[in-house]
Design a protein around this motif. Sequence first.
Motif, mmCIF file in Angstrom:
data_model
loop_
_atom_site.group_PDB
_atom_site.id
_atom_site.type_symbol
_atom_site.label_atom_id
_atom_site.label_comp_id
_atom_site.label_asym_id
_atom_site.label_seq_id
_atom_site.Cartn_x
_atom_site.Cartn_y
_atom_site.Cartn_z
ATOM 1 N N MET A 1 5.728 0.017 5.779
ATOM 2 C CA MET A 1 4.292 0.283 5.692
ATOM 3 C C MET A 1 3.880 0.591 4.248
ATOM 4 N N ARG A 2 4.750 1.371 3.585
ATOM 5 C CA ARG A 2 4.443 1.749 2.210
ATOM 6 C C ARG A 2 4.453 0.512 1.297
ATOM 7 N N ARG A 3 5.453 -0.359 1.608
ATOM 8 C CA ARG A 3 5.553 -1.591 0.831
ATOM 9 C C ARG A 3 4.315 -2.450 1.028
ATOM 10 N N PHE A 4 3.847 -2.459 2.259
ATOM 11 C CA PHE A 4 2.659 -3.262 2.576
ATOM 12 C C PHE A 4 1.453 -2.739 1.793
ATOM 13 N N ILE A 5 1.305 -1.400 1.787
ATOM 14 C CA ILE A 5 0.165 -0.803 1.065
ATOM 15 C C ILE A 5 0.273 -1.092 -0.435
ATOM 16 N N GLU A 6 1.498 -0.980 -0.930
ATOM 17 C CA GLU A 6 1.708 -1.284 -2.364
ATOM 18 C C GLU A 6 1.359 -2.733 -2.672
ATOM 19 N N PHE A 7 1.748 -3.617 -1.743
ATOM 20 C CA PHE A 7 1.458 -5.042 -1.907
ATOM 21 C C PHE A 7 -0.057 -5.269 -1.944
ATOM 22 N N VAL A 8 -0.762 -4.616 -1.004
ATOM 23 C CA VAL A 8 -2.222 -4.772 -0.930
ATOM 24 C C VAL A 8 -2.885 -4.251 -2.196
ATOM 25 N N VAL A 9 -2.417 -3.072 -2.650
ATOM 26 C CA VAL A 9 -3.021 -2.474 -3.858
ATOM 27 C C VAL A 9 -2.743 -3.358 -5.077
ATOM 28 N N ARG A 10 -1.516 -3.887 -5.135
ATOM 29 C CA ARG A 10 -1.136 -4.687 -6.296
ATOM 30 C C ARG A 10 -1.921 -6.004 -6.366
ATOM 31 N N TYR A 11 -2.087 -6.612 -5.190
ATOM 32 C CA TYR A 11 -2.755 -7.926 -5.164
ATOM 33 C C TYR A 11 -4.154 -7.848 -4.552
ATOM 34 N N LYS A 12 -4.795 -6.703 -4.684
ATOM 35 C CA LYS A 12 -6.103 -6.535 -4.018
ATOM 36 C C LYS A 12 -7.137 -7.546 -4.517
ATOM 37 N N ASN A 13 -7.062 -7.902 -5.814
ATOM 38 C CA ASN A 13 -8.035 -8.855 -6.348
ATOM 39 C C ASN A 13 -7.907 -10.217 -5.679
#
Lengths: 174, 283
Positions: free
Chosen positions: B1-13
């Motif tokens: 889940m944490r990885r998913f959130i990090e992924f979303v934050v990193r590639y949010k644009n």
Amino acid sequence: MASIFSADLFAKPAMRYIAYAVMAMLLSVVHVVMLKYVAVQSVTPDLLLILVIWAALAEGQFIGTLVGFGAGLLYDVASGDVLGSNALAKTVAGFVAGYFFKENMALVTIGSARFLLIVTLCAFVHNLLYFFFYVQPMEVSFWSFFLIYGVATTLYTSVAAVFPMLYVNRQKDW
Amino acid sequence: MRRFIEFVVRYKNYITLTTLVVMSFALMSFGELSRLGGFRAVIVGSIGWVQSAFAWVPNPVALKSENASLRELNLQLSIESARFRQAMVENGRLRKMLQLPQHTEMPLIATDVIGKTTTELRNFATINRGTEGGIVEGMACITDAGLVGMIVGTSPKYGVIRLLHNRDTRIAARVYRSNVDGIIQWEGEEQISLKDVPRTADVKVGDLVLTSRFSSRFPSNIVIGYVTSVTDEENSLFRKILVEPAVDFSSLSQVFVIDWLPDPERIALEDSLMRRPSTERRR
């Protein structure tokens, strides 16, 4: 605009976002009602696109993309155009403009000739996308249509971008 | 889940861009704004109100063009008036001879143009009458010169006309002199095009173009314009015919809405055939 955005009232991001929304609404109405007075052979500058680019340069790519979508959708509704066509083009234009975002350097960028180059590039991308979908129901060649209207609109938008650039340039207290 | 959130934050644009582009395509497939029903009426009403508030602002380019066209129209009308009187006498005599049924003239609703959106290739006009004045979507609009367009949006007090210079314009038309049929379309030029006319068809510069009796959207025999150019393109079975609209859109100030609607049963039938997949139609 520079003095407005440097004022305490607009120091908070939320207030600036509200300002973008209000500006987008005003410019949509101006586009539909008033811009015919400056139209040259049916071509007008895209003031909403300039706002989107401003937002992207001032707030970053994420907000620029969102402002692009919101402003485009608003204009689709106000102008009676195909819903989503301006939203798509302005979303991508906002995203492209976001690549030129530099932290705390927005007014420097907007107040220089670099702003005109960014507007020209983003307007080109915007019009490329917009007119690609625009000509779909017509039996005309996309490139011949784009070279007439797309390029003309791009150039006119770049010319219009001179005014915000000069305004910010004259407020050189940044 | 944490990885998913990090992924979303990193590639949010990129995620935002993709989401918004998909939403835009979904909206485009949703179609025209007219499908929004009541919401459309609110927009038409609001824009119409703003346009009426700014209607007093003169447009010098349009005024100059209007003056020129009015002078020209005045001259034409005085010539045509004399011809008309002569033709009336002759027409009456011929009708009597042939016992043709009397042509019923369609009732007209007079309206003022309070706003025009002829910028960035969005060619619409707003008029000061809406559903309260008997205006209904689908009605044809004319001036003394000829066809203006069709009503595509209404609110209680305002109506929106889609002008001839619009990418969605499709009008069944015919050349008056030779009865050649074609489709009127706009292709981004100053003039409109008469499409689907074979190379063998008899069409000449100066020919009058009218709405066809085959048109399911417009009454027949309304003047559309005059042929200004006929060229045969290589590798094409059809002629490229340009038509100058009879109406001067730059000086449009009053239009008449024809109080006539096409047969909905015919339109529904034709639309259903158009929507049917080509493979099914070939069967």
